[in-house]
Design an enzyme around this catalytic site. Structure first.
Site, mmCIF file in Angstrom:
data_model
loop_
_atom_site.group_PDB
_atom_site.id
_atom_site.type_symbol
_atom_site.label_atom_id
_atom_site.label_comp_id
_atom_site.label_asym_id
_atom_site.label_seq_id
_atom_site.Cartn_x
_atom_site.Cartn_y
_atom_site.Cartn_z
ATOM 1 N N GLN A 46 7.538 -8.639 -12.047
ATOM 2 C CA GLN A 46 6.211 -9.220 -12.241
ATOM 3 C C GLN A 46 6.049 -9.775 -13.654
ATOM 4 O O GLN A 46 6.659 -9.252 -14.608
ATOM 5 C CB GLN A 46 5.094 -8.185 -12.000
ATOM 6 C CG GLN A 46 4.779 -7.929 -10.548
ATOM 7 C CD GLN A 46 5.629 -6.844 -9.913
ATOM 8 O OE1 GLN A 46 6.127 -5.922 -10.606
ATOM 9 N NE2 GLN A 46 5.850 -6.937 -8.613
ATOM 10 N N CYS A 75 -1.140 -3.770 -10.424
ATOM 11 C CA CYS A 75 0.241 -3.357 -10.663
ATOM 12 C C CYS A 75 0.186 -2.095 -11.530
ATOM 13 O O CYS A 75 -0.167 -2.186 -12.719
ATOM 14 C CB CYS A 75 1.031 -4.464 -11.359
ATOM 15 S SG CYS A 75 2.731 -3.985 -11.736
ATOM 16 N N HIS A 161 -1.276 -1.875 0.890
ATOM 17 C CA HIS A 161 -0.106 -1.020 1.087
ATOM 18 C C HIS A 161 -0.063 -0.478 2.513
ATOM 19 O O HIS A 161 -1.096 -0.088 3.061
ATOM 20 C CB HIS A 161 -0.136 0.162 0.112
ATOM 21 C CG HIS A 161 0.118 -0.224 -1.308
ATOM 22 N ND1 HIS A 161 1.381 -0.255 -1.858
ATOM 23 C CD2 HIS A 161 -0.728 -0.653 -2.280
ATOM 24 C CE1 HIS A 161 1.298 -0.657 -3.117
ATOM 25 N NE2 HIS A 161 0.032 -0.921 -3.406
ATOM 26 N N GLU A 210 8.326 -4.317 -2.086
ATOM 27 C CA GLU A 210 7.104 -4.884 -2.659
ATOM 28 C C GLU A 210 6.831 -6.291 -2.150
ATOM 29 O O GLU A 210 7.749 -7.118 -2.054
ATOM 30 C CB GLU A 210 7.196 -4.938 -4.194
ATOM 31 C CG GLU A 210 6.979 -3.614 -4.870
ATOM 32 C CD GLU A 210 6.590 -3.788 -6.327
ATOM 33 O OE1 GLU A 210 5.994 -4.826 -6.674
ATOM 34 O OE2 GLU A 210 6.904 -2.888 -7.127
ATOM 35 N N CYS A 219 7.270 1.554 -7.827
ATOM 36 C CA CYS A 219 6.016 0.836 -7.568
ATOM 37 C C CYS A 219 4.876 1.817 -7.824
ATOM 38 O O CYS A 219 4.726 2.800 -7.084
ATOM 39 C CB CYS A 219 5.986 0.326 -6.136
ATOM 40 S SG CYS A 219 4.463 -0.562 -5.714
ATOM 41 N N SER A 221 1.434 1.387 -7.856
ATOM 42 C CA SER A 221 0.344 1.372 -6.858
ATOM 43 C C SER A 221 0.862 1.889 -5.523
ATOM 44 O O SER A 221 0.134 2.530 -4.769
ATOM 45 C CB SER A 221 -0.230 -0.036 -6.712
ATOM 46 O OG SER A 221 0.787 -0.971 -6.360
ATOM 47 N N GLY A 222 2.169 1.662 -5.268
ATOM 48 C CA GLY A 222 2.781 2.186 -4.044
ATOM 49 C C GLY A 222 2.856 3.696 -4.045
ATOM 50 O O GLY A 222 2.643 4.357 -3.024
HETATM 51 N N1 LIG Z 1 4.026 -6.356 -5.480
HETATM 52 C C1 LIG Z 1 2.648 -5.910 -5.701
HETATM 53 C C2 LIG Z 1 2.260 -6.104 -7.175
HETATM 54 C C3 LIG Z 1 3.055 -5.195 -8.115
HETATM 55 C C4 LIG Z 1 2.864 -3.735 -7.786
HETATM 56 C C5 LIG Z 1 3.855 -2.763 -8.405
HETATM 57 N N2 LIG Z 1 4.888 -3.317 -9.242
HETATM 58 C C6 LIG Z 1 3.155 -1.586 -9.063
HETATM 59 O O1 LIG Z 1 3.716 -0.970 -9.984
HETATM 60 O O2 LIG Z 1 2.027 -1.256 -8.602
HETATM 61 C C7 LIG Z 1 1.699 -6.716 -4.811
HETATM 62 O O3 LIG Z 1 2.056 -7.846 -4.420
HETATM 63 O O4 LIG Z 1 0.610 -6.200 -4.536
#
Ligand SMILES: N[C@H](CCC[C@H](N)C(=O)O)C(=O)O
Length: 276
Positions: A46, A75, A161, A210, A219, A221-222
């Site tokens: 990102q 993110c 998610h 992602e 990730c 947020s994941g």
């Molecule tokens: N690919 C994610 C954004 C980056 C999330 C991830 N890198 C994190 O650490 O939350 C999306 O399209 O919503």
């Protein structure tokens, strides 16, 4: 045009971070895709842009672009690097900063031990808020993709998610099921796909395909989405260690009506300058 940037990562989820307060940078989608390329560009999952706040009660605005050039709402690993970057570059000397994102405000706390805690806000479950095509909110949904039928939880951490529970993270079909579910027609804005193995109520393993970046080393947020889904399904405790391929995060959530807190590292690798 020259662009000064910092290369940073959160557990191997890597970022090009640009101070767009002392610089005036506009990058097209194609330019972002080229910069993201690991052979022909800087190489990152990102791009993070640090911008001036939109209102006086906030410290910064935080923009996030995936490697495919799409701008997204959240993110988590990037937020920790954002917190370290603004202090490292002298844009603030505060340990607590409030930033706005495309999906709402988050608060970043730089801890004394170098870790960063992010208040990721409240998870959203209503299908329309994800967005996700479903007649009503369910704890578990059945998703069909080609010959696969999977059971998953769906939640927004500001970004969408979809979380599947798997027996063994190492043999999970991340590279086949990930892209199929990322682009599933029930996700009109696509989605991030988490594969979660529950070791015990305080400890999970997680791999994430992602949206817009393929499988990443971590990730943030994941990790929050997986813990929230696990708690809603009454399989996880309120504080969980999340082991990702790049390392571990701590995620805490007291349940509906509370915000999710995530704590982990943020590393600076190098500073660079690129001419466009
Ligand atoms: N690919 C994610 C954004 C980056 C999330 C991830 N890198 C994190 O650490 O939350 C999306 O399209 O919503």
């Amino acid at each position: 045009m020259f662009v000064n940037f910092s290369k940073m990562h959160g557990l191997g989820n890597d970022f090009m971070v640009v101070d767009n307060i002392t610089q005036n940078v506009f990058l097209s989608r194609d330019q972002i895709k080229k910069l993201a390329d690991r052979n022909f560009g800087v190489g990152f999952d990102q791009l993070l842009m640090v911008e001036a706040p939109y209102s006086p009660e906030l410290d910064f605005h935080y923009r996030i672009f995936n490697a495919d050039g799409t701008e997204v709402e959240q993110c988590g690993n990037g937020a920790r690097c954002f917190a370290r970057f603004v202090r490292m570059k002298g844009l603030t000397n505060r340990h607590k900063v409030s930033v706005s994102t495309k999906s709402g405000n988050i608060t970043l706390y730089s801890e004394k031990d170098g870790q960063v805690t992010v208040n990721m806000g409240h998870p959203q479950f209503a299908p329309a808020s994800i967005p996700f095509k479903a007649s009503k909110s369910e704890l578990t949904y059945i998703m069909r993709a080609q010959e696969h039928t999977v059971f998953c939880g769906v939640v927004s951490m500001g970004n969408p998610h979809c979380v599947l529970e798997v027996e063994d993270i190492d043999t999970a079909e991340v590279l086949t099921l990930g892209p199929l579910l990322e682009t599933h027609e029930r996700f009109p804005e696509r989605a991030n796909i988490g594969f979660m193995q529950i070791l015990n109520p305080e400890h999970i393993k997680l791999r994430v395909w992602e949206r817009g970046a393929q499988e990443t080393m971590a990730c943030g947020s994941g990790a929050c989405a997986a813990v929230v889904i696990g708690i809603m399904q009454k399989k996880l405790a309120n504080t969980v260690r999340v082991d990702l391929p790049g390392g571990s995060l701590q995620v805490r959530w007291q349940g509906e009506g509370h915000s999710v807190k995530m704590t982990g590292p943020a590393e600076h690798v190098f500073d660079g300058q690129i001419s466009l």
